[in-house]
Write a protein that holds these residues in place. Sequence first.
Motif, mmCIF file in Angstrom:
data_model
loop_
_atom_site.group_PDB
_atom_site.id
_atom_site.type_symbol
_atom_site.label_atom_id
_atom_site.label_comp_id
_atom_site.label_asym_id
_atom_site.label_seq_id
_atom_site.Cartn_x
_atom_site.Cartn_y
_atom_site.Cartn_z
ATOM 1 N N TYR A 1 0.819 -1.207 0.000
ATOM 2 C CA TYR A 1 0.000 0.000 0.000
ATOM 3 C C TYR A 1 0.856 1.261 0.000
ATOM 4 C CZ TYR A 1 -3.528 -3.428 1.183
ATOM 5 O OH TYR A 1 -4.348 -4.534 1.161
ATOM 6 N N TRP B 1 -11.206 0.117 11.477
ATOM 7 C CA TRP B 1 -11.705 0.928 10.369
ATOM 8 C C TRP B 1 -12.799 0.201 9.574
ATOM 9 C CZ3 TRP B 1 -11.968 5.750 8.842
ATOM 10 C CH2 TRP B 1 -12.196 6.058 7.503
ATOM 11 N N GLU B 2 -12.589 -1.078 9.271
ATOM 12 C CA GLU B 2 -13.590 -1.803 8.482
ATOM 13 C C GLU B 2 -14.967 -1.800 9.141
ATOM 14 O OE1 GLU B 2 -13.306 -5.421 6.489
ATOM 15 O OE2 GLU B 2 -12.248 -4.455 4.847
ATOM 16 N N ARG C 1 -16.644 1.620 8.930
ATOM 17 C CA ARG C 1 -17.169 1.921 7.597
ATOM 18 C C ARG C 1 -18.381 1.039 7.277
ATOM 19 N NH1 ARG C 1 -17.014 5.945 5.458
ATOM 20 N NH2 ARG C 1 -16.213 5.546 3.361
ATOM 21 N N ARG D 1 -9.273 -2.399 -0.769
ATOM 22 C CA ARG D 1 -9.906 -1.091 -0.918
ATOM 23 C C ARG D 1 -9.955 -0.340 0.399
ATOM 24 N NH1 ARG D 1 -15.441 0.673 -0.715
ATOM 25 N NH2 ARG D 1 -16.098 -1.475 -0.319
ATOM 26 N N ARG D 2 -10.423 -0.999 1.453
ATOM 27 C CA ARG D 2 -10.554 -0.329 2.742
ATOM 28 C C ARG D 2 -9.193 0.021 3.345
ATOM 29 N NH1 ARG D 2 -15.337 1.978 2.671
ATOM 30 N NH2 ARG D 2 -17.118 0.574 2.933
ATOM 31 N N GLN E 1 -6.295 0.842 1.768
ATOM 32 C CA GLN E 1 -5.761 2.067 1.176
ATOM 33 C C GLN E 1 -6.612 3.270 1.549
ATOM 34 O OE1 GLN E 1 -2.684 2.250 -0.715
ATOM 35 N NE2 GLN E 1 -3.095 4.304 0.084
ATOM 36 N N GLU E 2 -7.917 3.055 1.643
ATOM 37 C CA GLU E 2 -8.820 4.125 2.075
ATOM 38 C C GLU E 2 -8.444 4.634 3.460
ATOM 39 O OE1 GLU E 2 -13.515 4.196 1.824
ATOM 40 O OE2 GLU E 2 -12.867 3.152 3.661
ATOM 41 N N ASP F 1 -5.270 6.783 3.314
ATOM 42 C CA ASP F 1 -5.567 8.087 2.720
ATOM 43 C C ASP F 1 -6.352 8.968 3.693
ATOM 44 O OD1 ASP F 1 -4.315 7.133 0.443
ATOM 45 O OD2 ASP F 1 -6.191 6.688 -0.616
ATOM 46 N N PHE F 2 -7.301 8.368 4.419
ATOM 47 C CA PHE F 2 -8.082 9.111 5.410
ATOM 48 C C PHE F 2 -7.175 9.624 6.529
ATOM 49 C CE2 PHE F 2 -10.695 9.385 9.257
ATOM 50 C CZ PHE F 2 -11.811 10.082 8.808
#
Length: 353
Positions: A143, A165-166, A169, A297-298, A300-301, A304-305
């Motif tokens: 990542y 985080w998962e 979300r 996806r989550r 890298q999200e 970035d967050f």
Amino acid sequence: MDTIALQARRVDGPLVPTTIHRRELRADDVDIRVSFCGVCHSDLHALHTPATDGEEFALVPGHEFVGDVVRVGAAVTSFAPGDAVAVGNIVDSCGQCRMCRAGQENFCEEFPTLTYGGADRVDGSPTMGAYSGRYVAKERFVYRRPVSLDPAAVAPLMCAGITVWEPLRAAGVGPGTRLGVVGLGGLGHLAVRLGRALGADVTVFTTTPAKANDARALGAQHVVVSTDPDAMRQSRGTLDVVLDTVAVEHDLSGVLATLDLDGILYSLGYLGPVTIDALELLVGRKRLSSGGSGGHRRTQELLDFCAEHGITADVEVVPAADVASALTRLASNDVRYRFVLDLRGIDEALELD
């Protein structure tokens, strides 16, 4: 390619510097020079767990790490030498099942390949973790690391961070959500920070009154001492989502009672058998769920967050040579909130000895 790693050769044995071999680059591989690696409770568990019958115990822990790209395989398009990167506790999956196709490689139906203690999907060799100078990983599971953030404090995001985080979300946590966080350790302190950044109203539950100030400093608006019966009664039915990050067995009924109608409890810290009062689920149509790690996806999200909001873990960085002390203190919960090993130059330093 040879590299120096901290390896245990027997259950409960010491981690000693050992030369291990990393595979030669495949077309989709990334060769990473490791700089920092978090020390997770999973590492402690693995060091105390015997190998499967007939298998040799040769364990290199470490599954939340950051570093810089040294080389890339011929088919790699996302990274180049010198790039700042991060890797978590999954380094491969089948790529074909419905979970993988949905971007949830952490739930791969053929089971994901773990960063250590797993088996390479190509040659069957055991995976060795990132308490080492170098690591070779498949491009898909590498990542982009935000260079604006302290790299040592980013490392725990790759396990503790993505674990909370998962569900945040998945539950749609945002402005107006009443979020509870049980426990204020490696996972819990990141859950508080991430929840607040998402706009939630955060309540921390702790057995330790002295942690109240810490919880508020992290962003919690409310703190409940869970050993206080009156405080727990007052918290009944006040929350929409609760992340339970406590790593030892405990009764979840009291936590379930804090949920309002259609609330959901994620049990994240302890993954063994749990005890609940079924009536606490029934009354209010509450839900019990869990989660572990994260898909591409989550993950890298999350990074970035965190770059956007300046979020990292609170860490205590220790030299690689002090790993035994870090593990001993971790077993006693003597850390606020995550140990991180400094592995920079481990190959060169030991080559000079």
